[in-house]
Design a protein around this motif. Structure first.
Motif, short mmCIF file in Angstrom:
data_model
loop_
_atom_site.label_atom_id
_atom_site.label_comp_id
_atom_site.label_asym_id
_atom_site.label_seq_id
_atom_site.Cartn_x
_atom_site.Cartn_y
_atom_site.Cartn_z
N LYS A 25 0.85 -1.19 0.00
CA LYS A 25 0.00 0.00 0.00
C LYS A 25 0.89 1.24 0.00
O LYS A 25 2.07 1.15 0.33
N PRO A 26 0.34 2.39 -0.39
CA PRO A 26 1.15 3.61 -0.37
C PRO A 26 1.78 3.83 1.01
O PRO A 26 1.14 3.62 2.03
N GLY A 27 3.06 4.19 0.98
CA GLY A 27 3.80 4.42 2.22
C GLY A 27 4.65 3.24 2.64
O GLY A 27 5.55 3.39 3.47
N ASP A 28 4.38 2.06 2.10
CA ASP A 28 5.17 0.87 2.45
C ASP A 28 6.60 1.00 1.93
O ASP A 28 6.82 1.45 0.81
N SER A 29 7.56 0.60 2.75
CA SER A 29 8.95 0.48 2.32
C SER A 29 9.14 -0.92 1.77
O SER A 29 8.70 -1.90 2.40
N ILE A 30 9.76 -1.02 0.61
CA ILE A 30 9.96 -2.32 -0.02
C ILE A 30 11.42 -2.51 -0.39
O ILE A 30 12.16 -1.55 -0.55
N LYS A 31 11.80 -3.77 -0.50
CA LYS A 31 13.14 -4.14 -0.96
C LYS A 31 13.02 -4.65 -2.40
O LYS A 31 11.94 -5.07 -2.83
N ALA A 32 14.13 -4.63 -3.11
CA ALA A 32 14.14 -5.20 -4.46
C ALA A 32 13.67 -6.65 -4.39
O ALA A 32 14.03 -7.39 -3.47
N GLU A 33 12.84 -7.02 -5.32
CA GLU A 33 12.28 -8.37 -5.46
C GLU A 33 11.13 -8.67 -4.50
O GLU A 33 10.57 -9.76 -4.53
N ASP A 34 10.73 -7.72 -3.63
CA ASP A 34 9.53 -7.93 -2.81
C ASP A 34 8.33 -8.03 -3.74
O ASP A 34 8.23 -7.27 -4.71
N PRO A 35 7.39 -8.94 -3.48
CA PRO A 35 6.22 -9.04 -4.34
C PRO A 35 5.29 -7.84 -4.15
O PRO A 35 5.08 -7.38 -3.02
N LEU A 36 4.77 -7.31 -5.25
CA LEU A 36 3.87 -6.16 -5.22
C LEU A 36 2.41 -6.56 -5.40
O LEU A 36 1.54 -6.11 -4.67
N ILE A 37 2.17 -7.38 -6.42
CA ILE A 37 0.82 -7.88 -6.69
C ILE A 37 0.90 -9.34 -7.09
O ILE A 37 1.96 -9.82 -7.48
N THR A 38 -0.23 -10.04 -7.00
CA THR A 38 -0.33 -11.42 -7.46
C THR A 38 -1.34 -11.46 -8.60
O THR A 38 -2.44 -10.92 -8.49
N ALA A 50 9.10 -6.12 -7.06
CA ALA A 50 9.62 -4.75 -7.16
C ALA A 50 10.96 -4.78 -7.89
O ALA A 50 11.80 -5.62 -7.59
N PRO A 51 11.18 -3.87 -8.83
CA PRO A 51 12.45 -3.85 -9.55
C PRO A 51 13.60 -3.31 -8.70
O PRO A 51 14.76 -3.58 -8.98
N GLN A 52 13.28 -2.54 -7.66
CA GLN A 52 14.31 -2.00 -6.77
C GLN A 52 13.68 -1.61 -5.45
O GLN A 52 12.46 -1.58 -5.32
N ALA A 53 14.52 -1.33 -4.47
CA ALA A 53 14.04 -0.92 -3.15
C ALA A 53 13.51 0.51 -3.21
O ALA A 53 13.90 1.30 -4.07
N GLY A 54 12.61 0.84 -2.30
CA GLY A 54 12.08 2.20 -2.24
C GLY A 54 10.83 2.27 -1.38
O GLY A 54 10.57 1.38 -0.57
N THR A 55 10.06 3.31 -1.59
CA THR A 55 8.80 3.51 -0.89
C THR A 55 7.68 3.59 -1.91
O THR A 55 7.79 4.30 -2.91
N VAL A 56 6.60 2.85 -1.66
CA VAL A 56 5.45 2.86 -2.56
C VAL A 56 4.76 4.21 -2.45
O VAL A 56 4.39 4.63 -1.35
N LYS A 57 4.58 4.89 -3.56
CA LYS A 57 3.91 6.20 -3.58
C LYS A 57 2.43 6.04 -3.92
O LYS A 57 1.60 6.77 -3.38
N ALA A 58 2.08 5.14 -4.83
CA ALA A 58 0.69 4.95 -5.26
C ALA A 58 0.54 3.57 -5.88
O ALA A 58 1.50 3.00 -6.39
N ILE A 59 -0.67 3.06 -5.82
CA ILE A 59 -1.02 1.79 -6.47
C ILE A 59 -2.11 2.11 -7.48
O ILE A 59 -3.12 2.72 -7.14
#
Length: 73
Positions: A25-38, A50-59
């Motif tokens: 969800k927006p605001g989540d911190s993610i690492k590279a390769e973390d699953p985003l959707i199924t 996820a192609p790289q680490a970062g923070t989700v801004k919008a879905i």
């Protein structure tokens, strides 16, 4: 920090694949390769990483949407 637009990768000859889970969800911190959707086709279930680490801004997709290669998530 730059904004990266994540798109559905090459999923073979499939089109209009059903989104069955949104794992972030927006605001989540993610690492590279973390699953985003199924996604679920008539033959397989696959996670879009996820192609790289970062923070989700919008879905841009929700459960029940249908996506194809190149759709922004």
């Amino acid at each position: 920090m730059s904004v990266i637009e994540v798109k559905v990768p090459d999923i073979g000859d499939f089109k209009d694949i059903l989104v069955i889970e949104v794992l972030v969800k927006p605001g989540d911190s993610i690492k590279a390769e973390d699953p985003l959707i199924t996604l679920e086709s008539d033959k397989a279930t696959m996670e879009v990483p996820a192609p790289q680490a970062g923070t989700v801004k919008a879905i841009k997709v929700k459960v029940g949407d249908k996506v194809s290669q190149g759709t922004s998530i």
